[in-house]
Design a protein around this motif. Structure first.
Motif, PDB file in Angstrom:
ATOM      1  N   VAL A 198      78.367 -20.916 -74.068  1.00 55.83           N
ATOM      2  CA  VAL A 198      78.473 -20.989 -75.517  1.00 55.83           C
ATOM      3  C   VAL A 198      78.879 -21.969 -76.630  1.00 55.83           C
ATOM      4  N   THR A 243      76.744 -25.156 -76.232  1.00 52.59           N
ATOM      5  CA  THR A 243      75.835 -25.306 -76.545  1.00 52.59           C
ATOM      6  C   THR A 243      75.902 -25.155 -77.929  1.00 52.59           C
ATOM      7  N   THR A 244      76.409 -24.508 -78.697  1.00 52.15           N
ATOM      8  CA  THR A 244      76.948 -24.164 -80.529  1.00 52.15           C
ATOM      9  C   THR A 244      77.671 -25.549 -80.511  1.00 52.15           C
ATOM     10  N   SER A 282      74.251 -28.156 -80.634  1.00 47.80           N
ATOM     11  CA  SER A 282      73.390 -28.441 -81.434  1.00 47.80           C
ATOM     12  C   SER A 282      73.675 -27.946 -83.126  1.00 47.80           C
ATOM     13  N   THR A 283      75.050 -27.932 -83.167  1.00 55.26           N
ATOM     14  CA  THR A 283      75.185 -28.575 -84.404  1.00 55.26           C
ATOM     15  C   THR A 283      74.752 -30.244 -85.113  1.00 55.26           C
ATOM     16  N   GLU A 341      84.652 -26.652 -85.883  1.00 58.84           N
ATOM     17  CA  GLU A 341      83.642 -25.677 -85.719  1.00 58.84           C
ATOM     18  C   GLU A 341      83.287 -25.507 -87.215  1.00 58.84           C
ATOM     19  N   ILE A 385      79.620 -23.812 -88.556  1.00 57.79           N
ATOM     20  CA  ILE A 385      78.702 -22.819 -88.721  1.00 57.79           C
ATOM     21  C   ILE A 385      78.825 -21.544 -90.282  1.00 57.79           C
TER      22      ILE A 385
END
Lengths: 279, 324
Positions: free
Chosen positions: A104, A107-108, A111-112, B43, B48
């Motif tokens: 996770v 991937t996160t 993808s940012t 992040e 996010i």
């Protein structure tokens, strides 16, 4: 086969065309920085009417270039150091440990990278305003705000690349370090990091280049006191004059640190950026 | 920036085995999370949370009256989206046009950058005297800070004092009237030229690294069988570069589609309609009119578009490579 006449002709054409494409702007940049103002205000000439170093002197007075230089240097250096340090820790975790949430995270983070900066710009601007209103930490218009922003720009790429580098270092070396009495952090510091030095250099250069060249956030998050070079260079245009010779001189001077850094560590950088593409 | 691989290392590299560091009980349970903590916090803060706030923003009426106290902005439902995709009003029409310009810009820039990068990588594949000097020179536009290169082009593209018109009119005599490059219909051509100048070295860099991974004896065998340069390129080089190309094309597309620096530095705040790229359009819509809600809605639409394209691209290319 490769040394046929046909290939040599092809190579000559390609190198000439692309060489000119790359060189002409560089040539214009350098020669224009040596021209008096009257030269750049009239019709273009390939060669200065007389060579002068005045643009390199005057550019510091026309706009507060020194201040922008200091701002850019502080922001870029601090962002680079923090980014590399944080990326080393994260990449070490991703490369050496198996834990819940690992995929996770990767991937996160990756993808940012895909999302355009303008997407974060407005909300981030408002969040910074809100932080200031609620706890009084000024982020918009300060170097701190830019540093925090910039260090995350290069973070995903740095983590990804360093993890790749760390993966290529045999785990037997970690074990040997453990046997010799190192803890996990000792193994990182004494074994993994030294072996991955080219990768560390590459991500450091990349982080610095990213911060030094950033335009979008600098245009919104800066005021006169923390303005960086990327925005400051636009101020050579006044109502009456555009000091093109000084703009070119300034562009040349601000490019020198990154171009030298890039060329010196080019091998590491190229190997780093393309690591994985050539497995 | 670059994710120049077909997969993330986490996916391709051998899974971390329960050996070495990972085998130690107790400490290693918590340690990875401690190591990740700073990265995760940052992040969250920069990427996010702002993205979630951005999505929320796109549903509220966030004008300049609510900037200082934005949590009190009134709910707008899908109104911002309705305005953004209503192609009969000015906002929607502007967005649609800008989208069209961006698609054209992105695809053309990508195609030319790839072709130039490939041409140079193939030309520099066999060693020759001065190869590394040429390689270094080709990388300079990429190494320069973007704004320094774009400002130089801005100077060169000035109508009366610029080098481009001097070359076209005085040196080559191709045209007698001096065209405008930074306003009017030529703006898109200018944007593409500048973007290609900055970007093609990256394609070159990546393709060159890809070429080095192809064993030389494959070419020698093909030459013995009578395959010429062009056939060798088509039947050996291109297929071997496939994994590199898949990533390169996607990365180039995402970059060019999200390019902000080129229009911003090249045109200043007065961008011509022919060069109105979407990120710059959103930026202007938000910061010139201070209508953040509308800008956020456009950003979310852009994000959805990029996610769909990326997803479709990965599925299509993934399927093909599995079949092959």
């Amino acid at each position: 086969m490769r040394d046929t006449k046909g290939f040599k002709a092809y190579r000559a054409v390609v190198l000439t065309v692309l060489g000119l494409f790359v060189l002409v702007p560089l040539y214009v940049m350098v020669t224009s920085s040596l021209k008096p103002l009257s030269d750049v205000q009239g019709a273009f000439t390939w060669w200065p009417s007389h060579i002068t170093l005045d643009p390199f002197v005057d550019m510091w007075k026309t706009v507060p270039l020194a201040r922008y230089f200091v701002n850019s240097t502080i922001v870029s250096v601090v962002a680079t150091v923090c980014s590399v340090a944080i990326a080393i820790l994260a990449a070490f975790a991703v490369s050496r440990f198996r834990f819940r949430g690992r995929s996770v995270f990767t991937t996160t983070v990756l993808s940012t990278q895909m999302f355009p900066g303008v997407l974060f710009l407005l909300p981030l601007f408002l969040i910074f305003v809100n932080i200031n209103n609620s706890i009084g930490v000024q982020l918009v218009g300060t170097r701190l705000g830019l540093i925090i922003t910039y260090l995350t720009f290069s973070l995903p790429f740095s983590i990804w690349m360093l993890a790749g580098y760390f993966d290529s270092i045999p785990r037997e070396l970690d074990e040997a370090a453990l046997v010799d009495g190192c803890g996990p952090m000792g193994a990182l510091a004494r074994v993994v990091l030294p072996a991955a030095r080219p990768g560390v250099i590459a991500v450091a250069i990349y982080s610095f280049m990213t911060a030094w060249g950033e335009v979008l956030f600098a245009s919104v998050m800066t005021t006169e006191s923390n303005r960086t070079l990327s925005v400051g260079l636009r101020q050579y245009s006044t109502q009456t004059n555009v000091y093109w010779n000084q703009i070119m001189a300034a562009a040349l001077v601000v490019s020198i640190p990154v171009v030298i850094g890039f060329l010196l560590a080019q091998r590491h950088f190229v190997a780093g950026v393309t690591a994985g593409a050539v497995k | 920036m670059a994710v120049v691989t077909d997969e993330a290392p986490a996916a391709t590299a051998t899974k971390p085995s329960r050996r070495g560091l990972d085998r130690r009980p107790g400490l290693s349970r918590k340690l990875p999370y401690l190591l990740l903590a700073p990265a995760v916090v940052l992040e969250l803060l920069i990427h996010i949370v702002p993205m979630l706030v951005g999505i929320w923003m796109s549903f509220v009426k966030l004008t300049k009256f609510f900037i200082a106290n934005w949590s009190a902005a009134p709910w707008a439902g899908f109104n911002n989206y309705r305005v953004a995709v209503d192609f009969h009003n000015a906002v929607g029409e502007g967005l649609l046009k800008s989208f069209g310009v961006t698609v054209a810009f992105s695809l053309i820039t990508l195609a030319i950058s790839w072709i130039l990068g490939m041409a140079a990588a193939v030309a520099l594949q066999p060693p020759f005297k001065g190869r590394s000097a040429v390689r270094t020179l080709f990388l300079v536009p990429y190494a320069l800070p973007a704004y320094a290169g774009i400002l130089t082009w801005n100077f060169m593209l000035q109508r009366d004092t610029g080098a481009v018109n001097h070359i076209l009119v005085e040196n080559l005599g191709l045209t007698s009237d001096r065209p405008f490059w930074l306003i009017g219909g030529n703006a898109l051509a200018s944007l593409i030229t500048v973007a290609v100048w900055k970007l093609w070295p990256f394609a070159f860099l990546t393709l060159m690294a890809g070429l080095q991974s192809i064993p030389r004896d494959v070419y020698e065998a093909a030459a013995v069988d009578g395959a010429g340069s062009i056939r060798q390129w088509r039947n050996i080089t291109l297929p071997a570069l496939r994994p590199v190309n898949l990533v390169l094309v996607l990365v180039l597309f995402l970059w060019t589609f999200s390019d902000f620096n080129t229009p911003y530095v090249l045109f200043g705040n007065a961008q011509p309609p022919a060069g109105d790229l979407i990120t710059f359009h959103i930026y202007n819509a938000s910061f010139l009119t201070w209508n953040f809600g509308s800008g956020a809605a456009m950003s979310v639409l852009l994000l959805i578009f990029l996610m769909i394209v990326t997803g479709a691209y990965l599925i299509v290319t993934g399927r093909r490579s599995r079949r092959a």
